[in-house]
Design a protein around this motif. Structure first.
Motif, short mmCIF file in Angstrom:
data_model
loop_
_atom_site.label_atom_id
_atom_site.label_comp_id
_atom_site.label_asym_id
_atom_site.label_seq_id
_atom_site.Cartn_x
_atom_site.Cartn_y
_atom_site.Cartn_z
N ALA A 58 0.84 -1.23 -0.02
CA ALA A 58 0.10 0.00 0.03
C ALA A 58 0.90 1.25 0.05
O ALA A 58 1.79 1.33 0.82
N VAL A 59 0.41 2.25 -0.88
CA VAL A 59 1.32 3.49 -1.08
C VAL A 59 0.18 4.71 -0.85
O VAL A 59 -0.81 4.57 -1.23
N GLU A 60 0.63 5.75 -0.26
CA GLU A 60 0.08 7.16 -0.44
C GLU A 60 0.45 7.78 -1.42
O GLU A 60 1.70 8.44 -1.33
N THR A 61 -0.35 7.95 -2.42
CA THR A 61 0.33 8.88 -3.67
C THR A 61 -0.36 10.40 -3.47
O THR A 61 -1.20 10.57 -2.60
N LYS A 62 -0.04 11.08 -4.50
CA LYS A 62 -0.38 12.67 -4.49
C LYS A 62 -2.01 12.62 -4.86
O LYS A 62 -2.68 13.65 -4.49
N THR A 112 9.34 1.99 -5.75
CA THR A 112 9.42 3.09 -6.95
C THR A 112 8.66 4.41 -6.51
O THR A 112 9.05 5.56 -6.66
N PHE A 113 7.69 3.96 -5.68
CA PHE A 113 6.71 5.35 -5.21
C PHE A 113 7.47 5.81 -4.04
O PHE A 113 7.54 6.98 -3.76
N GLY A 114 8.30 4.91 -3.16
CA GLY A 114 9.02 5.38 -1.98
C GLY A 114 10.09 6.31 -2.39
O GLY A 114 10.35 7.53 -1.77
N ILE A 115 10.91 6.08 -3.57
CA ILE A 115 11.98 6.69 -3.94
C ILE A 115 11.48 8.10 -4.51
O ILE A 115 12.36 8.95 -4.76
N LYS A 116 10.28 8.27 -5.07
CA LYS A 116 9.59 9.35 -5.72
C LYS A 116 8.82 10.30 -4.54
O LYS A 116 8.10 11.27 -4.79
N SER A 117 9.42 9.94 -3.18
CA SER A 117 8.79 10.79 -1.99
C SER A 117 7.24 10.55 -1.79
O SER A 117 6.54 11.41 -1.22
N ARG A 118 6.69 9.42 -2.40
CA ARG A 118 5.50 9.12 -1.74
C ARG A 118 5.69 8.31 -0.40
O ARG A 118 6.77 7.80 -0.06
N ASN A 119 4.71 8.10 0.11
CA ASN A 119 4.50 7.38 1.44
C ASN A 119 4.26 5.81 1.28
O ASN A 119 3.01 5.43 0.80
N VAL A 120 5.13 5.08 1.69
CA VAL A 120 4.95 3.51 1.79
C VAL A 120 4.13 3.00 2.90
O VAL A 120 4.62 3.38 4.11
N ILE A 121 2.97 2.85 2.90
CA ILE A 121 2.16 2.76 4.10
C ILE A 121 2.31 1.14 4.78
O ILE A 121 2.53 1.08 6.07
N SER A 122 2.44 0.35 3.72
CA SER A 122 2.71 -1.08 4.34
C SER A 122 3.16 -2.15 3.04
O SER A 122 2.54 -1.64 1.89
#
Length: 287
Positions: free
Chosen positions: A102-106, A126-136
């Motif tokens: 799960a990720v939190e995106t814009k 890949t979302f994490g390295i783009k400054s998005r939040n990895v939730i779990s």
């Protein structure tokens, strides 16, 4: 018992409502003779055996006990505690637990489901390295309230060696999971600020040369949710949770849209994939 994989600061708000500890339950011979994953249920206790690790016991819905092979508690043991142990505890509390990331995106919160090797963790990274939040990663705790939300989970990501190039040099801590396994634990240095996130869409992952996304029918979405539940179906049934689990999957399939996402398996189009996911989230309207 330390759990660096959780990555939460020591001053995180909230009180402890579950205990995790070590205790000797089985003989060394019993632990050494475990050749496959299996479970047993006695009263309010569920014991789950894992080859090479030992036993995890979940007492009631508030205690996880690890009985492992000789030696210190290692990363593999902790991962099973945070995986199968935590999932059993959450099921005992009436939750739906998905084998997902799960990720939190814009544009909102997205879940990724798929077969083993579908790239759920790698896409989350890949979302994490783009400054998005990895939730779990791996275990997603779904809370079916007035709106469907997920609880903040374990944000550490499990990656194979051939995917490490995506995160090297980024704001993440990388450690090998086990000396005999070519898999690594990637811990984002950014921690989750919220405790719950409303789910906007679910993406079922696949690989193809070209990038595409299409809506999945609720009936097919239900089948995939059942398929990607974290616990084995036999254990859910033995816990007496089969009917509840069925209705939870039905509700989730009806209220949160699912999409099938194809993309190249070399991750050469990561920016385009992230853009497509976020544009799809913009159009999604969970009922």
């Amino acid at each position: 018992m330390p759990f660096p994989e959780i990555g939460y600061p020591s001053d995180r708000e909230g009180s402890c409502d579950a205990k995790i500890r070590e205790e000797k339950i089985y003989s060394d011979d019993s632990i050494n003779n475990v050749s496959r994953q299996k479970f047993s249920i006695s009263g309010n206790s569920i014991d789950y055996a894992i080859p090479g690790v030992g036993y995890i016991r979940v007492e009631n819905d508030d205690e996880i006990i690890l009985d492992k092979k000789n030696g210190p508690v290692d990363r593999i043991s902790r991962l099973f505690v945070l995986g199968i142990g935590l999932s059993i505890l959450l099921y005992k509390r009436g939750r739906l637990v998905l084998h997902s990331s799960a990720v939190e995106t814009k544009k909102g919160t997205a879940l990724f489901v798929g077969k083993k090797g579908a790239g759920k963790s790698t896409l989350a990274a890949t979302f994490g390295i783009k400054s998005r939040n990895v939730i779990s990663d791996d275990v997603v705790d779904v809370h079916l309230l007035d709106k469907i939300k997920i609880n903040s989970g374990v944000p550490s990501i499990k990656l194979w060696k051939n995917s490490l190039h995506l995160v090297k040099g980024k704001n993440m801590t990388i450690e090998k999971a086990h000396d005999e396994i070519d898999k690594y634990i990637v811990i984002p240095n950014k921690t989750n600020k919220n405790s719950r996130y409303e789910v906007k869409a679910i993406f079922s992952l696949g690989f193809k040369e070209s990038i595409s996304v299409r809506r999945v029918r609720p009936k097919d979405s239900f089948s995939k949710l059942v398929q990607h539940s974290y616990l084995p179906k036999s254990l859910i049934k033995s816990m007496g949770a089969q009917k509840r689990h069925f209705h939870q999957c039905v509700r989730l399939s009806k209220e949160v849209p699912m999409y099938h996402l194809n993309r190249p398996d070399d991750y050469s189009s990561s920016n385009e994939v992230i853009g497509l996911i976020e544009s799809t989230l913009t159009k999604s309207n969970p009922s």
